[in-house]
Design a protein around this motif. Structure first.
Motif, mmCIF file in Angstrom:
data_model
loop_
_atom_site.group_PDB
_atom_site.id
_atom_site.type_symbol
_atom_site.label_atom_id
_atom_site.label_comp_id
_atom_site.label_asym_id
_atom_site.label_seq_id
_atom_site.Cartn_x
_atom_site.Cartn_y
_atom_site.Cartn_z
ATOM 1 N N LYS A 68 1.449 -15.381 -52.074
ATOM 2 C CA LYS A 68 1.557 -13.931 -51.914
ATOM 3 C C LYS A 68 2.970 -13.469 -52.276
ATOM 4 N N ALA A 69 3.973 -14.239 -51.877
ATOM 5 C CA ALA A 69 5.366 -13.902 -52.207
ATOM 6 C C ALA A 69 5.578 -13.916 -53.719
ATOM 7 N N LYS A 70 4.980 -14.898 -54.401
ATOM 8 C CA LYS A 70 5.095 -14.987 -55.856
ATOM 9 C C LYS A 70 4.445 -13.775 -56.515
ATOM 10 N N GLY A 71 3.265 -13.374 -56.013
ATOM 11 C CA GLY A 71 2.569 -12.205 -56.549
ATOM 12 C C GLY A 71 3.339 -10.923 -56.317
ATOM 13 N N TYR A 97 0.679 4.334 -68.052
ATOM 14 C CA TYR A 97 -0.072 5.470 -68.566
ATOM 15 C C TYR A 97 -1.528 5.119 -68.891
ATOM 16 N N LEU A 98 -2.439 5.861 -68.297
ATOM 17 C CA LEU A 98 -3.889 5.774 -68.515
ATOM 18 C C LEU A 98 -4.524 4.466 -68.042
ATOM 19 N N HIS A 99 -3.799 3.629 -67.336
ATOM 20 C CA HIS A 99 -4.299 2.311 -66.947
ATOM 21 C C HIS A 99 -4.256 2.067 -65.437
ATOM 22 N N ALA A 100 -5.235 1.316 -64.975
ATOM 23 C CA ALA A 100 -5.125 0.609 -63.700
ATOM 24 C C ALA A 100 -4.606 -0.769 -64.066
ATOM 25 N N LEU A 101 -3.543 -1.186 -63.443
ATOM 26 C CA LEU A 101 -2.867 -2.420 -63.830
ATOM 27 C C LEU A 101 -3.016 -3.455 -62.721
ATOM 28 N N GLU A 102 -3.504 -4.604 -63.092
ATOM 29 C CA GLU A 102 -3.652 -5.744 -62.196
ATOM 30 C C GLU A 102 -2.602 -6.773 -62.570
ATOM 31 N N ALA A 103 -1.729 -7.135 -61.637
ATOM 32 C CA ALA A 103 -0.661 -8.100 -61.901
ATOM 33 C C ALA A 103 -1.104 -9.494 -61.460
ATOM 34 N N LYS A 104 -0.908 -10.483 -62.322
ATOM 35 C CA LYS A 104 -1.342 -11.849 -62.011
ATOM 36 C C LYS A 104 -0.237 -12.841 -62.338
ATOM 37 N N ALA A 105 0.127 -13.631 -61.335
ATOM 38 C CA ALA A 105 1.121 -14.701 -61.510
ATOM 39 C C ALA A 105 0.554 -15.951 -60.855
ATOM 40 N N GLU A 106 -0.346 -16.606 -61.555
ATOM 41 C CA GLU A 106 -1.037 -17.764 -61.007
ATOM 42 C C GLU A 106 -0.883 -18.950 -61.944
ATOM 43 N N LEU A 147 8.794 -7.085 -60.321
ATOM 44 C CA LEU A 147 9.428 -7.218 -61.638
ATOM 45 C C LEU A 147 8.758 -6.298 -62.660
ATOM 46 N N ILE A 148 7.429 -6.213 -62.613
ATOM 47 C CA ILE A 148 6.711 -5.334 -63.539
ATOM 48 C C ILE A 148 7.088 -3.885 -63.279
ATOM 49 N N VAL A 149 7.121 -3.484 -62.007
ATOM 50 C CA VAL A 149 7.505 -2.110 -61.674
ATOM 51 C C VAL A 149 8.896 -1.807 -62.202
ATOM 52 N N GLY A 150 9.835 -2.711 -62.006
ATOM 53 C CA GLY A 150 11.189 -2.508 -62.522
ATOM 54 C C GLY A 150 11.207 -2.352 -64.029
ATOM 55 N N TYR A 151 10.436 -3.176 -64.710
ATOM 56 C CA TYR A 151 10.364 -3.102 -66.172
ATOM 57 C C TYR A 151 9.763 -1.769 -66.613
ATOM 58 N N CYS A 160 -6.240 -3.103 -67.284
ATOM 59 C CA CYS A 160 -5.630 -4.264 -67.928
ATOM 60 C C CYS A 160 -4.985 -5.146 -66.874
ATOM 61 N N ALA A 161 -4.768 -6.381 -67.255
ATOM 62 C CA ALA A 161 -4.048 -7.313 -66.399
ATOM 63 C C ALA A 161 -2.724 -7.641 -67.083
ATOM 64 N N VAL A 162 -1.670 -7.758 -66.287
ATOM 65 C CA VAL A 162 -0.390 -8.241 -66.803
ATOM 66 C C VAL A 162 -0.196 -9.626 -66.199
ATOM 67 N N VAL A 163 -0.261 -10.624 -67.065
ATOM 68 C CA VAL A 163 -0.272 -12.017 -66.650
ATOM 69 C C VAL A 163 1.094 -12.632 -66.908
ATOM 70 N N LYS A 164 1.641 -13.256 -65.877
ATOM 71 C CA LYS A 164 2.958 -13.885 -65.995
ATOM 72 C C LYS A 164 2.885 -15.068 -66.957
ATOM 73 N N ARG A 165 3.862 -15.117 -67.818
ATOM 74 C CA ARG A 165 3.997 -16.233 -68.753
ATOM 75 C C ARG A 165 4.995 -17.206 -68.140
#
Length: 135
Positions: free
Chosen positions: A6-9, A46-55, A15-19, A80-85
């Protein structure tokens, strides 16, 4: 935070919000979780529901299904999903959507650009130049 996952997520979401605040929308923010009617992790893309994933294990089909469902709940046309690389910064994360969502987005962009170009060609050309970047 007792739960490391949960802390990682939470860290990835922050980080995404800051970006997004720096490069897209100063009003971007993390959403409060809504349970069955969740509206995505982050508001302000803009125009998106954003799902953040860091798994560690990436399951794109699950992420896209969740993002599309949350877009409906949020009243947004796209999910869309924003997936951590792994081992990379936030700007190197992957924005992922299914092809049908991407085609709807590209059709909207094409149609809006055509309308602007037809209405105000000087503004269109200036904006086109401003937003052209080579990958």
């Amino acid at each position: 935070m007792a739960n490391p996952s949960k802390a990682k997520g939470t860290s990835w979401e922050s980080l995404i919000v800051g970006y997004l605040r720096e490069h897209h929308n100063p009003g971007a923010r993390r959403n409060v979780q809504m349970g069955a009617k969740d509206i995505g992790d982050i508001d302000g893309y803009y125009l998106h529901a954003l799902e953040a994933k860091a798994e560690r294990t990436i399951t794109l089909s699950d992420y896209i299904a969740q993002a599309n469902k949350e877009a409906i709940h949020a009243g947004q046309p796209f999910g869309c999903a924003v997936v951590k690389r792994r081992m990379k910064g936030v700007g190197d994360g992957y924005v992922v959507r299914d092809l049908s969502t991407d085609v709807r987005l590209m059709n909207r962009l094409r149609d809006m650009e055509a309308a602007l170009a037809g209405e105000n060609s000087e503004l269109y050309e200036a904006l086109d130049e401003q937003h052209r970047e080579v990958a």
